[in-house]
Design a protein around this motif. Structure first.
Motif, PDB file in Angstrom:
ATOM      1  N   UNK A  63       0.819  -1.217   0.000  1.00  0.00           N
ATOM      2  CA  UNK A  63       0.000   0.000   0.000  1.00  0.00           C
ATOM      3  C   UNK A  63       0.852   1.265   0.000  1.00  0.00           C
ATOM      4  N   UNK A  64       2.042   1.223   0.609  1.00  0.00           N
ATOM      5  CA  UNK A  64       2.899   2.413   0.589  1.00  0.00           C
ATOM      6  C   UNK A  64       3.375   2.738  -0.821  1.00  0.00           C
ATOM      7  N   UNK A  65       3.880   1.733  -1.512  1.00  0.00           N
ATOM      8  CA  UNK A  65       4.396   1.949  -2.855  1.00  0.00           C
ATOM      9  C   UNK A  65       3.318   2.326  -3.844  1.00  0.00           C
ATOM     10  N   UNK A  66       2.162   1.684  -3.750  1.00  0.00           N
ATOM     11  CA  UNK A  66       1.086   1.964  -4.710  1.00  0.00           C
ATOM     12  C   UNK A  66       0.461   3.328  -4.452  1.00  0.00           C
ATOM     13  N   UNK A  67       0.277   3.691  -3.176  1.00  0.00           N
ATOM     14  CA  UNK A  67      -0.209   5.048  -2.887  1.00  0.00           C
ATOM     15  C   UNK A  67       0.739   6.099  -3.427  1.00  0.00           C
ATOM     16  N   UNK A  68       2.038   5.881  -3.227  1.00  0.00           N
ATOM     17  CA  UNK A  68       3.030   6.839  -3.732  1.00  0.00           C
ATOM     18  C   UNK A  68       2.977   6.921  -5.248  1.00  0.00           C
ATOM     19  N   UNK A  69       2.917   5.774  -5.915  1.00  0.00           N
ATOM     20  CA  UNK A  69       2.887   5.762  -7.379  1.00  0.00           C
ATOM     21  C   UNK A  69       1.646   6.468  -7.917  1.00  0.00           C
ATOM     22  N   UNK A  70       0.502   6.240  -7.269  1.00  0.00           N
ATOM     23  CA  UNK A  70      -0.731   6.900  -7.718  1.00  0.00           C
ATOM     24  C   UNK A  70      -0.637   8.407  -7.511  1.00  0.00           C
ATOM     25  N   UNK A  71      -0.123   8.814  -6.363  1.00  0.00           N
ATOM     26  CA  UNK A  71       0.011  10.246  -6.092  1.00  0.00           C
ATOM     27  C   UNK A  71       0.969  10.893  -7.096  1.00  0.00           C
ATOM     28  N   UNK A  72       2.089  10.218  -7.380  1.00  0.00           N
ATOM     29  CA  UNK A  72       3.043  10.750  -8.360  1.00  0.00           C
ATOM     30  C   UNK A  72       2.386  10.888  -9.732  1.00  0.00           C
ATOM     31  N   UNK A  73       1.628   9.887 -10.112  1.00  0.00           N
ATOM     32  CA  UNK A  73       0.971   9.941 -11.419  1.00  0.00           C
ATOM     33  C   UNK A  73       0.080  11.172 -11.529  1.00  0.00           C
ATOM     34  N   UNK A  74      -0.625  11.485 -10.448  1.00  0.00           N
ATOM     35  CA  UNK A  74      -1.567  12.606 -10.481  1.00  0.00           C
ATOM     36  C   UNK A  74      -0.876  13.959 -10.309  1.00  0.00           C
ATOM     37  N   UNK A  75       0.437  13.931 -10.126  1.00  0.00           N
ATOM     38  CA  UNK A  75       1.223  15.160 -10.191  1.00  0.00           C
ATOM     39  C   UNK A  75       2.218  15.102 -11.353  1.00  0.00           C
ATOM     40  N   UNK A  76       1.954  14.187 -12.299  1.00  0.00           N
ATOM     41  CA  UNK A  76       2.760  14.068 -13.529  1.00  0.00           C
ATOM     42  C   UNK A  76       4.238  13.835 -13.225  1.00  0.00           C
ATOM     43  N   UNK A  77       4.493  12.926 -12.292  1.00  0.00           N
ATOM     44  CA  UNK A  77       5.852  12.501 -11.969  1.00  0.00           C
ATOM     45  C   UNK A  77       5.999  11.062 -12.439  1.00  0.00           C
ATOM     46  N   UNK A  78       6.746  10.802 -13.525  1.00  0.00           N
ATOM     47  CA  UNK A  78       6.844   9.432 -14.058  1.00  0.00           C
ATOM     48  C   UNK A  78       7.531   8.497 -13.051  1.00  0.00           C
ATOM     49  N   UNK A  79       6.834   7.431 -12.670  1.00  0.00           N
ATOM     50  CA  UNK A  79       7.401   6.514 -11.682  1.00  0.00           C
ATOM     51  C   UNK A  79       7.169   5.066 -12.084  1.00  0.00           C
ATOM     52  N   UNK A  80       8.155   4.252 -11.751  1.00  0.00           N
ATOM     53  CA  UNK A  80       8.119   2.814 -11.993  1.00  0.00           C
ATOM     54  C   UNK A  80       8.217   2.114 -10.648  1.00  0.00           C
ATOM     55  N   UNK A  81       7.348   1.131 -10.432  1.00  0.00           N
ATOM     56  CA  UNK A  81       7.357   0.348  -9.205  1.00  0.00           C
ATOM     57  C   UNK A  81       7.942  -1.027  -9.492  1.00  0.00           C
ATOM     58  N   UNK A  82       8.864  -1.475  -8.644  1.00  0.00           N
ATOM     59  CA  UNK A  82       9.366  -2.847  -8.751  1.00  0.00           C
ATOM     60  C   UNK A  82       8.962  -3.601  -7.496  1.00  0.00           C
ATOM     61  N   UNK A  83       8.491  -4.818  -7.693  1.00  0.00           N
ATOM     62  CA  UNK A  83       7.979  -5.665  -6.608  1.00  0.00           C
ATOM     63  C   UNK A  83       8.627  -7.034  -6.700  1.00  0.00           C
ATOM     64  N   UNK A  84       9.187  -7.496  -5.601  1.00  0.00           N
ATOM     65  CA  UNK A  84       9.926  -8.762  -5.630  1.00  0.00           C
ATOM     66  C   UNK A  84       9.022  -9.974  -5.754  1.00  0.00           C
ATOM     67  N   UNK A  85       7.780  -9.860  -5.288  1.00  0.00           N
ATOM     68  CA  UNK A  85       6.861 -10.990  -5.390  1.00  0.00           C
ATOM     69  C   UNK A  85       6.372 -11.199  -6.817  1.00  0.00           C
ATOM     70  N   UNK A  86       5.868 -12.391  -7.079  1.00  0.00           N
ATOM     71  CA  UNK A  86       5.380 -12.726  -8.420  1.00  0.00           C
ATOM     72  C   UNK A  86       4.102 -11.966  -8.746  1.00  0.00           C
ATOM     73  N   UNK A  87       3.276 -11.722  -7.720  1.00  0.00           N
ATOM     74  CA  UNK A  87       2.027 -10.988  -7.931  1.00  0.00           C
ATOM     75  C   UNK A  87       1.953  -9.823  -6.958  1.00  0.00           C
ATOM     76  N   UNK A  88       1.355  -8.719  -7.396  1.00  0.00           N
ATOM     77  CA  UNK A  88       1.030  -7.643  -6.475  1.00  0.00           C
ATOM     78  C   UNK A  88       0.055  -8.195  -5.438  1.00  0.00           C
ATOM     79  N   UNK A  89       0.278  -7.905  -4.192  1.00  0.00           N
ATOM     80  CA  UNK A  89      -0.580  -8.407  -3.118  1.00  0.00           C
ATOM     81  C   UNK A  89      -0.051  -9.636  -2.424  1.00  0.00           C
ATOM     82  N   UNK A  90       1.024 -10.236  -2.979  1.00  0.00           N
ATOM     83  CA  UNK A  90       1.565 -11.442  -2.341  1.00  0.00           C
ATOM     84  C   UNK A  90       2.134 -11.161  -0.958  1.00  0.00           C
ATOM     85  N   UNK A  91       2.502  -9.899  -0.689  1.00  0.00           N
ATOM     86  CA  UNK A  91       2.968  -9.590   0.657  1.00  0.00           C
ATOM     87  C   UNK A  91       1.863  -9.779   1.690  1.00  0.00           C
TER      88      UNK A  91
END
Length: 580
Positions: A183-211
């Protein structure tokens, strides 16, 4: 006499604004009580600060007021922010009577601001602020947007093509690399998107939500769902009040898709990122499913939470123990422990959940090892408090109102109510003490949570098990050493055991990252979590101490509310307004 909150708030704001806009620090401070708080989010400095008392506030404003250029103060007219009586009391019980509170807006050098104040009467009948919060809301010309039109180039381009091109552009050259798609990474990515800040998220798990999917099966949110929303996307009204693990996991996956976030799963940064202070860019290699990809982001946001690797206590003679020793990160339910004597180390939320699960699944005995002391609150009280905050108010408004209360003020208010809370729960607490459980009752929940990210649990049934003896308590000791079928404690006592479950939380994410960034980088950063000398959270959503390296951590509310500050700081760097 009937109080008119609008008249009182308007009169106070008019005086306060006149002093600030004219640069009269002494006059502005005269509008505040002697022991008041000023909480600043990016208005006077590019950081979050809490100043307490006339002397600190005077020095702070004297150093920073002139270049902030605040002006055009007005009372806020949005629902939930209008002047009201006892606004401090209705959202969090306080002994302060006759509080008048209100939101306001203003302009500043770089954009628009919003604020909130709480007023109390002096003995002379004059209204003065016990707390004022001022926050940068948007940078002019770069305001946060909520929705786009959706029709591209006059309906000549498909959304599929537009979205693919956007993703490819970000993947080639992200301005921000976010590590972690919780939730921390996805909230940050969404907020960045809505301020036009290009961001890429990397997640070590195979699926989002596996944590979440990998945690224990009975895991639910420990607070009502409206406290735990993600930005821009409230949960369905039909969902359970306390959302279970797998629904949260699936929602995180859905959220990334719904927000069109660019996420690489099965991906992680390799050790050795380097930062070029001249270009202001990192060189970092990402292992993307076995393929190495080199990126050069300006910022890296570590959003793996405040928690790093599992915290495994040292236990002498560990290899001699004949049964399983399982950390809560790997605990997958109580069924395998049926008929076994289980020792659970820890006494927080996770331990309470696991003890309850083990008892339900037929463990022969369950012993909770409480090494220090714990605050316990019935879940009904938590629900009532959350409902008072969130039920009838928009989430972003409630977030703002909570941010308006400096943490030290919330601590003081909680301490004022401890006596009544302890009296209300007198029999409940007494039965826990009689069972050998050591309670914390002289500190507020905020103090405990913000200091250590633990040390409490919300009771959803474990207290009844402790009181009945189905869950036994071993208090004030650590495990010293192990034998084949027994646990020996630091007080010399022994109990027979077939399995040990470690509900001992996790190490700090900052320490876990030394293997990635190295000591020379991490040693420049602030500790992550805990409170600084002003009562602000350390190291998260604010400059870390190393340029271009940020930490995003905390529960859903902290993540949701603080990502705006982080996004504005990074946007300011991008625009040349802030130099780290």
């Amino acid at each position: 006499m009937t109080l008119d909150p609008t008249e009182i708030a308007s009169s106070w704001l008019q005086s306060y604004a006149a002093f600030l806009t004219s640069g009269d620090v002494k006059g502005a401070v005269s509008c505040l009580q002697d022991t008041s708080f000023l909480r600043d989010f990016l208005v006077f400095t590019w950081n979050n600060r809490t100043l307490h008392g006339h002397e600190e506030i005077t020095t702070y404003l004297a150093n920073n007021l002139a270049h902030a250029s605040v002006a055009d103060f007005e009372l806020d007219t949005r629902p939930g922010l209008l002047p009201e009586i006892d606004g401090l009391n209705t959202r969090m019980v306080s002994s302060v009577a006759n509080t008048v509170s209100a939101g306001f807006t203003f302009g500043c050098k770089v954009g628009k601001g919003q604020g909130y104040f709480f007023l109390v009467p002096t003995d002379a009948g004059e209204w003065k602020a016990i707390s004022v919060m001022m926050q940068l809301a948007d940078i002019s010309g770069h305001e946060e947007w909520i929705q786009e039109e959706g029709a591209h180039e006059g309906h000549t381009l498909s959304w599929t093509d537009v979205n693919r091109e956007r993703r490819e552009t970000i993947e080639k050259d992200p301005y921000v690399l976010i590590v972690g798609a919780g939730h921390n990474g996805l909230n940050a990515a969404a907020r960045f998107k809505h301020l036009n800040i290009p961001s890429l998220v990397v997640e070590s798990n195979v699926r989002i939500g596996d944590n979440w999917r990998k945690r224990y099966p009975t895991l639910h949110l420990h607070v009502p769902k409206y406290y735990c929303e993600l930005l821009y996307h409230p949960y369905p009204a039909s969902w359970p009040l306390y959302i279970p693990r797998d629904k949260i996991a699936d929602w995180l996956e859905h959220y990334a898709q719904a927000e069109d976030l660019v996420v690489w799963t099965n991906s992680r940064p390799l050790p050795g990122p380097t930062y070029d202070r001249t270009s202001g860019r990192w060189t970092v290699v990402i292992d993307r499913g076995g393929k190495h990809v080199t990126l050069n982001p300006a910022h890296i946001v570590m959003a793996a939470g405040a928690l790093g690797a599992p915290n495994i206590p040292v236990m002498e003679n560990r290899d001699a123990f004949d049964g399983p020793i399982v950390h809560c990160a790997d605990y997958q339910g109580g069924k395998p422990f049926a008929g076994k004597r289980v020792v659970v180390v820890g006494a927080g939320n996770t331990s309470a959940d696991l003890c309850q699960d083990l008892s339900f699944h037929g463990a022969e005995s369950v012993t909770m090892v409480q090494r220090s002391s714990t605050m316990v609150v019935p879940i009904t009280l938590v629900e009532n408090e959350m409902e008072r905050w969130f039920r009838d108010t928009k989430t972003d408004t409630t977030d703002f109102l909570l941010m308006a209360k400096p943490i030290p003020l919330m601590q003081k208010m909680a301490e004022q109510n401890e006596t009544s809370l302890v009296e209300q729960l007198k029999e409940y607490y007494q039965s826990l003490r009689e069972a050998g459980f050591k309670l914390v009752t002289n500190k507020g929940l905020f103090t405990i949570f913000y200091a250590a990210y633990g040390g409490y649990f919300y009771d959803v049934g474990c207290v009844d098990l402790i009181r009945s003896g189905k869950v036994k308590v071993k208090q004030g000791v650590e495990i010293a050493r192990l034998e084949k079928n027994s646990v020996i404690f630091t007080d010399g006592s022994t109990i027979e055991a077939d399995a040990i479950v470690l509900a001992t939380s996790f190490r700090s994410i900052r320490d876990s990252l030394r293997g990635i960034f190295g000591d020379s980088v991490i040693d420049q950063t602030s500790p992550v979590w805990g409170l600084d000398h002003e009562g602000e959270l350390r190291g998260i959503y604010r400059p870390s101490g190393h340029p271009g390296l940020w930490f995003a951590a905390g529960e859903f509310y902290t993540s949701r509310s603080r990502t705006k500050q982080l996004a504005l700081e990074i946007k300011a760097v991008q625009l040349g307004l802030l130099k780290l």
